[in-house]
Write an enzyme that holds these catalytic residues in place. Structure first.
Site, PDB file in Angstrom:
ATOM      1  N   ALA A 124      29.835 -45.602 -25.904  1.00 42.97           N
ATOM      2  CA  ALA A 124      29.792 -46.439 -27.106  1.00 42.97           C
ATOM      3  C   ALA A 124      28.350 -46.416 -27.622  1.00 42.97           C
ATOM      4  O   ALA A 124      27.413 -46.164 -26.860  1.00 42.97           O
ATOM      5  CB  ALA A 124      30.204 -47.864 -26.751  1.00 42.97           C
ATOM      6  N   GLY A 147      32.204 -44.942 -22.767  1.00 46.08           N
ATOM      7  CA  GLY A 147      33.341 -44.774 -23.670  1.00 46.08           C
ATOM      8  C   GLY A 147      33.784 -43.326 -23.804  1.00 46.08           C
ATOM      9  O   GLY A 147      34.933 -43.063 -24.177  1.00 46.08           O
ATOM     10  N   GLU A 206      35.970 -42.793 -20.902  1.00 47.13           N
ATOM     11  CA  GLU A 206      37.201 -43.554 -21.206  1.00 47.13           C
ATOM     12  C   GLU A 206      38.051 -42.843 -22.253  1.00 47.13           C
ATOM     13  O   GLU A 206      39.279 -42.854 -22.175  1.00 47.13           O
ATOM     14  CB  GLU A 206      36.825 -44.962 -21.679  1.00 47.13           C
ATOM     15  CG  GLU A 206      36.237 -45.801 -20.553  1.00 47.13           C
ATOM     16  CD  GLU A 206      35.650 -47.102 -21.054  1.00 47.13           C
ATOM     17  OE1 GLU A 206      34.687 -47.056 -21.853  1.00 47.13           O
ATOM     18  OE2 GLU A 206      36.150 -48.170 -20.674  1.00 47.13           O
ATOM     19  N   GLU A 241      27.893 -48.324 -17.453  1.00 52.42           N
ATOM     20  CA  GLU A 241      27.724 -49.608 -18.147  1.00 52.42           C
ATOM     21  C   GLU A 241      26.922 -50.629 -17.344  1.00 52.42           C
ATOM     22  O   GLU A 241      26.237 -51.470 -17.924  1.00 52.42           O
ATOM     23  CB  GLU A 241      29.099 -50.206 -18.504  1.00 52.42           C
ATOM     24  CG  GLU A 241      29.848 -49.452 -19.590  1.00 52.42           C
ATOM     25  CD  GLU A 241      30.696 -48.300 -19.078  1.00 52.42           C
ATOM     26  OE1 GLU A 241      30.578 -47.947 -17.883  1.00 52.42           O
ATOM     27  OE2 GLU A 241      31.470 -47.751 -19.870  1.00 52.42           O
TER      28      GLU A 241
HETATM   29  N1  COA Z   1      24.425 -44.839 -27.843  1.00 48.98           N
HETATM   30  C1  COA Z   1      23.536 -44.635 -28.818  1.00 48.98           C
HETATM   31  N2  COA Z   1      22.713 -43.569 -28.856  1.00 48.98           N
HETATM   32  C2  COA Z   1      22.814 -42.687 -27.857  1.00 48.98           C
HETATM   33  C3  COA Z   1      23.715 -42.856 -26.800  1.00 48.98           C
HETATM   34  C4  COA Z   1      24.561 -43.999 -26.822  1.00 48.98           C
HETATM   35  N3  COA Z   1      25.480 -44.214 -25.888  1.00 48.98           N
HETATM   36  N4  COA Z   1      23.574 -41.817 -25.940  1.00 48.98           N
HETATM   37  C5  COA Z   1      22.610 -41.033 -26.462  1.00 48.98           C
HETATM   38  N5  COA Z   1      22.148 -41.553 -27.620  1.00 48.98           N
HETATM   39  C6  COA Z   1      21.103 -41.011 -28.487  1.00 48.98           C
HETATM   40  C7  COA Z   1      19.719 -41.234 -27.920  1.00 48.98           C
HETATM   41  O1  COA Z   1      19.258 -42.531 -28.212  1.00 48.98           O
HETATM   42  C8  COA Z   1      18.950 -40.145 -28.636  1.00 48.98           C
HETATM   43  O2  COA Z   1      18.715 -40.582 -29.960  1.00 48.98           O
HETATM   44  P1  COA Z   1      17.245 -40.357 -30.649  1.00 48.98           P
HETATM   45  O3  COA Z   1      17.060 -38.867 -30.638  1.00 48.98           O
HETATM   46  O4  COA Z   1      17.409 -40.930 -32.007  1.00 48.98           O
HETATM   47  O5  COA Z   1      16.283 -41.051 -29.768  1.00 48.98           O
HETATM   48  C9  COA Z   1      19.955 -39.008 -28.711  1.00 48.98           C
HETATM   49  O6  COA Z   1      21.229 -39.608 -28.574  1.00 48.98           O
HETATM   50  C10 COA Z   1      19.768 -37.971 -27.627  1.00 48.98           C
HETATM   51  O7  COA Z   1      19.817 -38.645 -26.364  1.00 48.98           O
HETATM   52  P2  COA Z   1      18.670 -38.527 -25.246  1.00 48.98           P
HETATM   53  O8  COA Z   1      18.735 -39.748 -24.410  1.00 48.98           O
HETATM   54  O9  COA Z   1      17.367 -38.201 -25.890  1.00 48.98           O
HETATM   55  O10 COA Z   1      19.186 -37.244 -24.450  1.00 48.98           O
HETATM   56  P3  COA Z   1      18.887 -36.898 -22.918  1.00 48.98           P
HETATM   57  O11 COA Z   1      19.377 -35.522 -22.725  1.00 48.98           O
HETATM   58  O12 COA Z   1      17.493 -37.214 -22.566  1.00 48.98           O
HETATM   59  O13 COA Z   1      19.828 -37.913 -22.075  1.00 48.98           O
HETATM   60  C11 COA Z   1      21.880 -39.067 -21.569  1.00 48.98           C
HETATM   61  C12 COA Z   1      21.223 -37.803 -22.168  1.00 48.98           C
HETATM   62  C13 COA Z   1      23.371 -38.977 -21.858  1.00 48.98           C
HETATM   63  C14 COA Z   1      21.639 -39.108 -20.066  1.00 48.98           C
HETATM   64  C15 COA Z   1      21.293 -40.321 -22.231  1.00 48.98           C
HETATM   65  O14 COA Z   1      21.342 -40.158 -23.650  1.00 48.98           O
HETATM   66  C16 COA Z   1      22.022 -41.591 -21.892  1.00 48.98           C
HETATM   67  O15 COA Z   1      21.849 -42.117 -20.820  1.00 48.98           O
HETATM   68  N6  COA Z   1      22.808 -42.131 -22.858  1.00 48.98           N
HETATM   69  C17 COA Z   1      23.485 -43.388 -22.692  1.00 48.98           C
HETATM   70  C18 COA Z   1      24.700 -43.234 -21.805  1.00 48.98           C
HETATM   71  C19 COA Z   1      25.381 -44.574 -21.594  1.00 48.98           C
HETATM   72  O16 COA Z   1      24.827 -45.497 -21.038  1.00 48.98           O
HETATM   73  N7  COA Z   1      26.618 -44.677 -22.093  1.00 48.98           N
HETATM   74  C20 COA Z   1      27.427 -45.847 -21.935  1.00 48.98           C
HETATM   75  C21 COA Z   1      27.241 -46.765 -23.061  1.00 48.98           C
HETATM   76  S1  COA Z   1      28.223 -48.227 -22.837  1.00 48.98           S
END
Ligand code: COA
Length: 260
Positions: A66, A112, A115, A135
């Site tokens: 999400a 999500g 999911e 989460e």
């Molecule tokens: N919501 C909003 N933005 C998200 C996102 C999310 N769930 N997951 C990634 N993004 C965005 C990042 O903020 C970043 O945006 P920016 O370039 O404007 O800063 C972009 O997507 C790229 O992500 P980034 O974190 O730079 O890539 P990475 O390769 O370093 O890491 C992940 C990848 C997936 C490990 C990391 O993005 C992450 O942990 N995301 C969240 C996952 C999560 O907690 N999901 C459950 C949500 S309830």
């Protein structure tokens, strides 16, 4: 249909739904949920569209969860509404679709995203896929059905471990744990998904509908599953397609099903 976050493509009756926010790793914001809902409604009502696959744009991510940027403004009522609305508009709609919908997981399937993949009828993944329910890192829990569907798919102990550690597992582990059915090289993911769907849509649609419905009943642990199966099995004998299936077998030819 005007869509800003989703791409659709139709080929030989198979609809490809691509979540298209690659700069945000295809995170599910409100617009994505609303547009996915509209695409699903169109899919469910269009008789020419026989099956669908869901994937994410770009090589890196299926859906990274999400959209966390929408979380800060939420209170209890807002959080509950977000989960309820998403489950109703998208996740339950996919699971209960009478036509097959599968996930082609091309990278991160987190929160999500995991999911969304789990709401699909089954899942394929590219070698770079990563699955997780992170989460708890945000002080939250899954809200789009993860606590239920992950437990159904991989069992209580593994589901608890994934949801409590917030750790990611790779495609190989996901395969071993029963979360996905196949792993492919990235470039073969969509072709493999389409190949499976092409096979499925040659089968009798009313029988496929019952397989989906009854398997969902089993997954939900409803007590009346065997009785429902007996009744559906019987009703299918009244369909033209069941007569055609038996006749084609006896005449040593391919059946032509009409969803009747
Ligand atoms: N919501 C909003 N933005 C998200 C996102 C999310 N769930 N997951 C990634 N993004 C965005 C990042 O903020 C970043 O945006 P920016 O370039 O404007 O800063 C972009 O997507 C790229 O992500 P980034 O974190 O730079 O890539 P990475 O390769 O370093 O890491 C992940 C990848 C997936 C490990 C990391 O993005 C992450 O942990 N995301 C969240 C996952 C999560 O907690 N999901 C459950 C949500 S309830």
């Amino acid at each position: 249909m005007q869509l800003s976050t989703i791409l659709t493509q139709i080929e030989e009756g198979i609809l490809t739904i691509t979540i298209n926010r690659p700069d945000k790793l295809n995170a599910l914001n409100k617009t994505v949920i609303e547009e996915l809902s509209k695409v699903l409604d169109a899919f469910l009502s269009n008789q020419e569209w026989k099956a669908a696959l869901i994937t994410g744009a770009g090589p890196k991510s299926f859906v990274a969860g999400a959209d966390i940027s929408e979380f800060l403004e939420l209170n209890a009522a807002g959080g509950e509404a977000l989960a309820a609305r998403g489950q109703e508009l998208v996740f339950n709609k996919i699971e209960q679709s009478h036509k097959p919908i599968i996930a082609a997981v091309n990278g991160f399937a987190l929160g999500g995203g995991c999911e969304l993949a789990m709401a699909c009828h089954f899942r394929l993944a590219a070698e770079n896929a990563r699955f997780g329910q992170p989460e708890v890192n945000l002080g939250l829990i899954p809200g789009y059905g993860g606590t239920q569907r992950l437990t159904q798919l991989i069992g209580k102990g593994k589901a608890m471990e994934l949801m409590m550690t917030g750790a990611m597992i790779n495609a190989q582990e996901a395969l071993q744990w029963g979360l996905i059915n196949h792993i492919t090289p990235a470039e073969e993911l969509i072709p493999k998904a389409k190949e499976l769907l092409k096979t499925i849509i040659t089968k009798a649609p009313l029988a496929i509908r019952e397989v989906i419905r009854l398997t969902n009943i089993a997954a939900l642990g409803q007590a009346n599953g065997l009785q429902e199966e007996i009744s559906a099995f019987g009703k299918l004998f009244d369909t033209e397609d069941a007569k055609e299936g038996a006749r084609a077998f006896l005449e040593k030819r391919a059946p032509v099903f009409k969803a009747k």
